[in-house]
Design an enzyme around this catalytic site. Structure first.
Site, PDB file in Angstrom:
ATOM      1  N   LEU A  22      38.567  -6.801  25.188  1.00 34.54           N
ATOM      2  CA  LEU A  22      38.148  -8.143  24.801  1.00 34.54           C
ATOM      3  C   LEU A  22      36.623  -8.134  24.785  1.00 34.54           C
ATOM      4  CD1 LEU A  22      40.467 -10.551  26.862  1.00 34.54           C
ATOM      5  CD2 LEU A  22      40.520 -10.154  24.404  1.00 34.54           C
ATOM      6  N   ASP A  23      36.035  -8.731  23.747  1.00 36.55           N
ATOM      7  CA  ASP A  23      34.576  -8.743  23.722  1.00 36.55           C
ATOM      8  C   ASP A  23      34.044  -9.571  24.887  1.00 36.55           C
ATOM      9  OD1 ASP A  23      35.515 -10.814  21.385  1.00 36.55           O
ATOM     10  OD2 ASP A  23      33.837 -11.622  22.558  1.00 36.55           O
ATOM     11  N   THR A  24      32.795  -9.398  25.184  1.00 36.44           N
ATOM     12  CA  THR A  24      32.219  -9.941  26.416  1.00 36.44           C
ATOM     13  C   THR A  24      32.385 -11.450  26.529  1.00 36.44           C
ATOM     14  OG1 THR A  24      30.595  -8.148  26.373  1.00 36.44           O
ATOM     15  CG2 THR A  24      30.138 -10.007  27.822  1.00 36.44           C
ATOM     16  N   THR A  71      34.686 -13.337  25.082  1.00 36.17           N
ATOM     17  CA  THR A  71      36.066 -13.798  24.945  1.00 36.17           C
ATOM     18  C   THR A  71      36.755 -13.787  26.297  1.00 36.17           C
ATOM     19  OG1 THR A  71      36.182 -12.966  22.685  1.00 36.17           O
ATOM     20  CG2 THR A  71      38.270 -13.395  23.785  1.00 36.17           C
TER      21      THR A  71
END
Length: 355
Positions: free
Chosen positions: A219-221, A223
């Site tokens: 998961l991107d930072t 999100t």
């Protein structure tokens, strides 16, 4: 006249009777009790004889025990010279040479069930969290357990939990060697187990685990939402491989108004720089003025895929939360909390990817 006769024989006088008893003991050679000696060291002429009263002469509680002549004495003989270490070493070496060429003899195991390998099925099921052993035995009686594709009905079957495939009600049972966790990742946490820059990462939530865990996907930072952690390599590989098409569900906060055909456009595919991206499902969850909360489900796992799709469609994402990974839902799990998956959830994950 009669009294003088009794006195002369000593029958009527107790003192004279005692003197006569002493005379008889002197004539027989038997010492009086207070004169007896308990010589243990060896035979002597005054040693008590065996027979009546042996306890008083040292045979039991009455005195020290006597050792028969010539009998070996217990304990170390202090007078004997001690053996040297060289002698013991030579003896040990000689014994090794004597038995060096002989095959090792394996004694048979005699305890019940020793000839069988593995663990009892009900014990494996109980350790996996399916209930008590009695409850697991009832599962077997109800024909709800299968091992390697065969339904088990008899009790006491032995299995290898690391090799055999065990299922209950069609769902695979996880063995004790594998761990499965779900973390509600907060915003700002990097999806790595270690970060060289010292930023907060996933590894900070599992530092007290003895077994090394790794994350399933990323998961991107910025999100938030559910991310799985496990040490099951094959399951992790399949959950992230496009071949198995495991679906992920997201909630995105965007600004409206939204056109009616937005869902159709997302399902037909949005052109991106690395190819088309398609959504499997789209719906509006909540609408307050221009603020929209939409749900997007897709099986792709490319980087920032949801943000890029909606941004390309003309609706940049303000906030993004992943609410489900396959059959595992985030539910009411709080941000930053880590929970262990139930055996049913693990079985659902394995069924999703054909394990």
């Amino acid at each position: 006249m009669r009294s003088s006769g009794r006195n002369s024989s000593g029958r009527g006088n107790p003192r004279s009777a005692g003197n006569n008893r002493d005379d008889r003991q002197k004539r027989s050679g038997t010492p009086r009790p207070e004169e007896r000696r308990y010589d243990v060291g060896g035979p002597s002429s005054d040693a008590p004889k065996k027979g009546r009263g042996a306890a008083a002469r040292g045979g039991a509680k009455g005195g020290p025990k006597q050792s028969p002549a010539g009998a070996p004495q217990r304990g170390r003989d202090r007078s004997a010279p001690a053996r040297s270490r060289e002698y013991d070493a030579r003896t040990e070496e000689r014994n090794r040479e004597r038995y060096a060429g002989k095959p090792e003899i394996k004694t048979p195991k005699t305890h019940p069930g020793a000839e069988q390998e593995g663990e009892r099925l009900q014990k494996v099921l109980a350790r996996a969290g399916m209930g008590s052993r009695r409850a697991c035995e009832e599962l077997i009686d109800q024909a709800r357990v299968e091992v390697n594709g065969r339904i088990v009905t008899e009790q006491g079957l032995r299995v290898d939990p690391h090799k055999d495939e065990i299922k209950v009600d069609g769902l695979t049972v996880a063995t004790q060697s594998h761990l499965f966790f779900a973390l509600n990742k907060p915003a700002g946490v990097v999806s790595t187990m270690e970060d060289p820059d010292g930023r907060q990462c996933l590894g900070d939530y599992v530092t007290n685990r003895e077994t090394r865990l790794f994350h399933v996907g990323r998961l991107d930072t910025e999100t938030e939402g559910i991310i799985l952690l496990t040490n099951h390599g094959e399951l992790s590989h399949r959950l992230t491989h496009p071949k198995y098409g495991v679906k992920k569900t997201y909630l995105a906060a965007i600004q409206g108004p939204l056109p009616r055909d937005l869902g159709k456009r997302l399902k037909d595919g949005i052109p991106l720089e690395d190819g088309y991206a398609k959504a499997d499902h789209f719906r509006v969850v909540e609408n307050t003025g221009k603020n929209y909360l939409v749900e997007v489900t897709l099986h792709e796992g490319r980087k920032h895929i949801v943000r890029r799709m909606l941004s390309e469609a003309g609706f940049p994402v303000d906030k993004l939360v992943r609410t489900a990974f396959g059959p595992i839902a985030l539910g009411d799990q709080k941000s930053g909390w880590l929970r262990r998956l139930t055996n049913t959830e693990v079985g659902m994950l394995m069924k999703e990817v054909g394990l």
